[in-house]
Scaffold this active site. Structure first.
Site, PDB file in Angstrom:
ATOM      1  N   ASN A  32       1.911  -3.433   7.966  1.00 49.44           N
ATOM      2  CA  ASN A  32       2.520  -3.880   6.714  1.00 49.44           C
ATOM      3  C   ASN A  32       3.329  -2.783   6.037  1.00 49.44           C
ATOM      4  OD1 ASN A  32       1.558  -6.661   6.532  1.00 49.44           O
ATOM      5  ND2 ASN A  32      -0.463  -5.724   6.474  1.00 49.44           N
ATOM      6  N   ALA A  63       0.809  -1.220   0.000  1.00 45.79           N
ATOM      7  CA  ALA A  63       0.000   0.000   0.000  1.00 45.79           C
ATOM      8  C   ALA A  63       0.845   1.275   0.000  1.00 45.79           C
ATOM      9  CB  ALA A  63      -0.931  -0.016   1.203  1.00 45.79           C
ATOM     10  N   HIS A  92      -0.323   7.689   2.670  1.00 48.65           N
ATOM     11  CA  HIS A  92       0.998   7.387   3.210  1.00 48.65           C
ATOM     12  C   HIS A  92       1.993   8.312   2.536  1.00 48.65           C
ATOM     13  CE1 HIS A  92      -0.542   3.787   5.108  1.00 48.65           C
ATOM     14  NE2 HIS A  92      -0.984   3.343   3.956  1.00 48.65           N
TER      15      HIS A  92
HETATM   16  N1  LIG Z   1       1.741  -5.319   2.315  1.00 45.51           N
HETATM   17  C1  LIG Z   1       0.722  -4.456   2.353  1.00 45.51           C
HETATM   18  O1  LIG Z   1       0.871  -3.249   2.153  1.00 45.51           O
HETATM   19  C2  LIG Z   1      -0.659  -4.982   2.642  1.00 45.51           C
HETATM   20  C3  LIG Z   1      -1.792  -4.222   2.324  1.00 45.51           C
HETATM   21  C4  LIG Z   1      -3.043  -4.758   2.584  1.00 45.51           C
HETATM   22  C5  LIG Z   1      -3.154  -6.003   3.206  1.00 45.51           C
HETATM   23  N2  LIG Z   1      -2.039  -6.687   3.545  1.00 45.51           N
HETATM   24  C6  LIG Z   1      -2.115  -7.999   4.206  1.00 45.51           C
HETATM   25  O2  LIG Z   1      -2.423  -8.986   3.249  1.00 45.51           O
HETATM   26  C7  LIG Z   1      -3.210 -10.025   3.838  1.00 45.51           C
HETATM   27  C8  LIG Z   1      -4.485 -10.241   3.009  1.00 45.51           C
HETATM   28  O3  LIG Z   1      -5.225  -9.044   2.952  1.00 45.51           O
HETATM   29  P1  LIG Z   1      -6.723  -9.029   2.364  1.00 45.51           P
HETATM   30  O4  LIG Z   1      -7.140  -7.613   2.318  1.00 45.51           O
HETATM   31  O5  LIG Z   1      -6.801  -9.869   1.143  1.00 45.51           O
HETATM   32  O6  LIG Z   1      -7.499  -9.762   3.557  1.00 45.51           O
HETATM   33  P2  LIG Z   1      -8.916 -10.509   3.517  1.00 45.51           P
HETATM   34  O7  LIG Z   1      -9.384 -10.523   4.927  1.00 45.51           O
HETATM   35  O8  LIG Z   1      -9.789  -9.941   2.463  1.00 45.51           O
HETATM   36  O9  LIG Z   1      -8.525 -12.024   3.074  1.00 45.51           O
HETATM   37  C9  LIG Z   1      -7.713 -12.864   3.843  1.00 45.51           C
HETATM   38  C10 LIG Z   1      -8.118 -14.310   3.550  1.00 45.51           C
HETATM   39  O10 LIG Z   1      -7.130 -15.168   4.113  1.00 45.51           O
HETATM   40  C11 LIG Z   1      -7.774 -16.234   4.794  1.00 45.51           C
HETATM   41  N3  LIG Z   1      -6.895 -16.692   5.868  1.00 45.51           N
HETATM   42  C12 LIG Z   1      -6.617 -16.079   7.041  1.00 45.51           C
HETATM   43  N4  LIG Z   1      -5.743 -16.806   7.752  1.00 45.51           N
HETATM   44  C13 LIG Z   1      -5.464 -17.909   7.009  1.00 45.51           C
HETATM   45  C14 LIG Z   1      -4.622 -19.038   7.204  1.00 45.51           C
HETATM   46  N5  LIG Z   1      -3.915 -19.223   8.335  1.00 45.51           N
HETATM   47  N6  LIG Z   1      -4.555 -19.983   6.211  1.00 45.51           N
HETATM   48  C15 LIG Z   1      -5.287 -19.833   5.092  1.00 45.51           C
HETATM   49  N7  LIG Z   1      -6.110 -18.783   4.859  1.00 45.51           N
HETATM   50  C16 LIG Z   1      -6.192 -17.832   5.806  1.00 45.51           C
HETATM   51  C17 LIG Z   1      -9.083 -15.649   5.310  1.00 45.51           C
HETATM   52  O11 LIG Z   1     -10.042 -16.664   5.539  1.00 45.51           O
HETATM   53  C18 LIG Z   1      -9.460 -14.697   4.164  1.00 45.51           C
HETATM   54  O12 LIG Z   1     -10.265 -15.341   3.191  1.00 45.51           O
HETATM   55  C19 LIG Z   1      -3.490  -9.572   5.288  1.00 45.51           C
HETATM   56  O13 LIG Z   1      -2.562 -10.171   6.176  1.00 45.51           O
HETATM   57  C20 LIG Z   1      -3.230  -8.071   5.246  1.00 45.51           C
HETATM   58  O14 LIG Z   1      -2.796  -7.553   6.496  1.00 45.51           O
HETATM   59  C21 LIG Z   1      -0.801  -6.227   3.246  1.00 45.51           C
END
Ligand SMILES: NC(=O)c1ccc[n+]([C@@H]2O[C@H](COP(=O)([O-])OP(=O)(O)OC[C@H]3O[C@@H](n4cnc5c(N)ncnc54)[C@H](O)[C@@H]3O)[C@@H](O)[C@H]2O)c1
Length: 255
Positions: free
Chosen positions: A176, A120, A206
């Site tokens: 993150n 992000a 950001h």
């Molecule tokens: N790097 C970045 O800048 C950034 C930005 C946004 C989100 N993220 C991270 O990316 C990840 C995904 O984000 P999102 O918006 O798609 O979230 P989301 O909640 O839409 O989807 C996450 C999915 O992962 C599944 N899940 C959770 N734990 C699990 C596990 N142990 N094994 C298998 N599946 C599992 C959930 O059931 C859900 O369907 C999160 O950890 C979030 O913090 C990172």
């Protein structure tokens, strides 16, 4: 090339749909602890198949994690030990120095890579390059509408000022972005973070400020929410897809 996806939420769905349209990707294995999520996604793509991580590892080249820090803790070592590259979105998991060093050691031994998309934020390429010549200071200013903190403020209010390591303890939702920036630049203890609630703000923004031997850098991004998850920035999905393209494409652009 075959792709494994852990986490079929907002970002995993965007990546799976983009990968489905890439001619270089033949098969996409899907896993989510929530079976409804993997089933729903599988129905929308042509190359998808639902399988447990352990079962699909033999048949993939790259694994994309878009699930949770818990999932990284659970699967990252196993993925790397099987010689598979890993794209990791839940980069907050790398705050744990011991865990991160362990993953680095396995990846080195197995000659595989851990890709951390810029997520992000923007400007990570500049921070990486600038770091080679020496960075004096790197600051992240994250500004959100007060409602994002579940509070109301009449004026711009600085909620936190300190280093990245302390910021994520107090504001884990910012984890993150602070982690990617810290890993690219001066590390968790020397990256400054300011978290601001601003009633004028309509989007999460950001801003990265840095200076060093290279000169001065200022990058600001205003994020649109992901259409499938208002809590996730759309840019995070786009950077994940761009990272996948980067792995596939012969020309590597950027630092
Ligand atoms: N790097 C970045 O800048 C950034 C930005 C946004 C989100 N993220 C991270 O990316 C990840 C995904 O984000 P999102 O918006 O798609 O979230 P989301 O909640 O839409 O989807 C996450 C999915 O992962 C599944 N899940 C959770 N734990 C699990 C596990 N142990 N094994 C298998 N599946 C599992 C959930 O059931 C859900 O369907 C999160 O950890 C979030 O913090 C990172």
């Amino acid at each position: 090339m075959n792709l494994g996806i852990i986490g079929c939420g907002a970002i995993g769905t965007d990546v799976a749909k983009a990968a489905d349209a890439m001619k270089e990707i033949k098969k996409i294995y899907l896993y989510d602890i929530n079976k409804k999520a993997s089933k729903a996604l599988c129905k929308t793509i042509k190359k998808g198949e639902i399988q447990n991580v352990t079962d699909f590892l033999n048949d993939v080249d790259v694994v994309f994690e878009g699930a949770s820090q818990q999932a990284v803790m659970e699967y990252a070592e196993q993925i790397l030990k099987e010689d598979k590259d890993l794209i990791l979105m839940s980069v907050g998991s790398l705050f744990d120095d011991h865990f991160r060093k362990k993953l680095e050691k396995i990846a080195r031994e197995k000659h595989c890579k851990i890709y951390v998309p810029s997520g992000a934020v923007c400007g990570i390429d500049g921070i990486l390059s600038a770091g080679v010549g020496g960075l004096n200071e790197v600051t992240l200013v994250t500004t959100k509408p007060p409602v994002s903190f579940g509070k109301s403020f009449d004026e711009r209010t600085v909620l936190f000022e300190g280093n990245a390591r302390d910021a994520v303890k107090k504001f884990p939702a910012n984890i993150n972005v602070a982690a990617s920036l810290s890993l690219a630049g001066k590390g968790f203890d020397d990256t400054k973070v300011e978290i601001v609630a601003d009633p004028v703000a309509t989007r999460i923004s950001h801003k990265i400020l840095a200076h060093g031997a290279f000169g001065r850098l200022r990058v600001e991004l205003e994020n649109m929410p992901n259409p499938n998850n208002p809590g996730s920035s759309y840019m995070a999905s786009l950077s994940a897809i761009a990272t996948l393209r980067r792995i596939i494409d012969p020309i590597q652009i950027g630092a």
